[in-house]
Design an enzyme around this catalytic site. Sequence first.
Site, short mmCIF file in Angstrom:
data_model
loop_
_atom_site.label_atom_id
_atom_site.label_comp_id
_atom_site.label_asym_id
_atom_site.label_seq_id
_atom_site.Cartn_x
_atom_site.Cartn_y
_atom_site.Cartn_z
N ASP A 148 0.83 -1.20 0.00
CA ASP A 148 0.00 0.00 0.00
C ASP A 148 0.87 1.26 0.00
O ASP A 148 1.43 1.63 1.04
CB ASP A 148 -0.91 -0.02 1.23
CG ASP A 148 -1.86 1.16 1.30
OD1 ASP A 148 -2.00 1.87 0.28
OD2 ASP A 148 -2.47 1.37 2.36
N ASP A 193 -1.62 5.66 -5.17
CA ASP A 193 -2.02 4.77 -4.08
C ASP A 193 -2.34 3.36 -4.60
O ASP A 193 -3.43 3.11 -5.10
CB ASP A 193 -3.24 5.36 -3.36
CG ASP A 193 -3.66 4.58 -2.13
OD1 ASP A 193 -3.07 3.52 -1.87
OD2 ASP A 193 -4.58 5.03 -1.43
#
Length: 414
Positions: free
Chosen positions: A118, A300
Amino acid sequence: MKLAHTFTSLLALVSLVAGSPTQQLNTHALRLPLERRNNQVNVESLQAHLTQVSAKYRRGFAAYEANEGHAHPLSIPPSSKTMKRDTGNVPLMNQAVELWYASIDVGSPAKTFTVTIDTGSADLFLPSVGCGESCNGHNKYDPSSSSTAVDLKKSFVLTYGEGEVAGEQFADNVVIGGYKAKGQTFGAAIVYSSDFSSEDFAPDGLAGFAFESISGYPAPPLFQTLVGSGQLQEAVFGVKLSAAPGDSELYIGGTNTALYQQGNLSYTPVTHAGYWKVTLDQISRAGVLVGEPEASSIIDTGTTLIVTDTDTAASYFVGIPGVESYGDESEVLYSIPCDVINNYAPTLTFGGHPFAVSGDTFNLGPIKEGSSDCLAGIAGAEDTDFWIVGDVFLQNVYSIFDVGRLRVGFAELA
């Protein structure tokens, strides 16, 4: 397809395939097993995911302000509706979204865990042996079984929408891609809300690849620890995400030049370290500009969608025949008839280079089984006054995250 480049340097390669042998330290380039989960996407699962994304950024902004002593430039005060929603105790629904995750080895002797990669957060957490029923089915970290474990005597709580991950902080050795992060700080969770159960969340935990200033611990993230150790030839990692089995990878310490067209590689500087925050030159639909040019964006890998504020998201879908919206004024999803949705995929421009999103990645599938309406890959969130550029876009490019030069690069796939 280009032939694989022969590297003389010691780089570490992590590939998204099934299976997980214990890693060896880097004596050569390693292709380590990872996996991709692709559940059936529907309106409810994407709404739950969007709620988690919004909560993740609120948590990161709060951590940044606590660590740096001032607000993050993208932070805006939460609305009363958002604050009210976050006070509930109801567990989140099954995310049922695409996740790409890697294998890491933790402790001495090493035990293997899987973690979501992430770039939109900074902390590493795993379930611990003290975790209850919601951790069943996951591999659990046992500090008493590791000779290198250090109890940091600090607790942590990471909120995700209406759920949370909480426990104690430890430091231990973590190996990823053949590189060892000695004394890496991470959370050993004794609380996993039900959305992190093994049925709903396939990996054991999560590894944040953003910067320390948004760490909730606070402590250096895993990749920052590797950079600081001096092991890497380059303070860079490369990412390819793909729906095709075995065709995705995380490359630590450099990039895999066999996977992208070097001639159209375009870099854009990180405008504020914390997140991978860069300038989005423009986003367009069929050549027509949407929203403001030179907008702030965050790259992201932990978000499925492309997310922006609700007004800009609504403007993207204006004039599309058969478009429908789902949700309320705080979080909105959109659908387009399945037979034409591919015609309305966006183009994002970074560093002066336009990158088209394919119809296949923009189209997330029918809103429900048998429906002729398909979910679109752009959504709106009330407290998001910027663009979150997630996997709907990232599956179309090779992404380079350069810590040493504080920049992000994109290139068309080979």
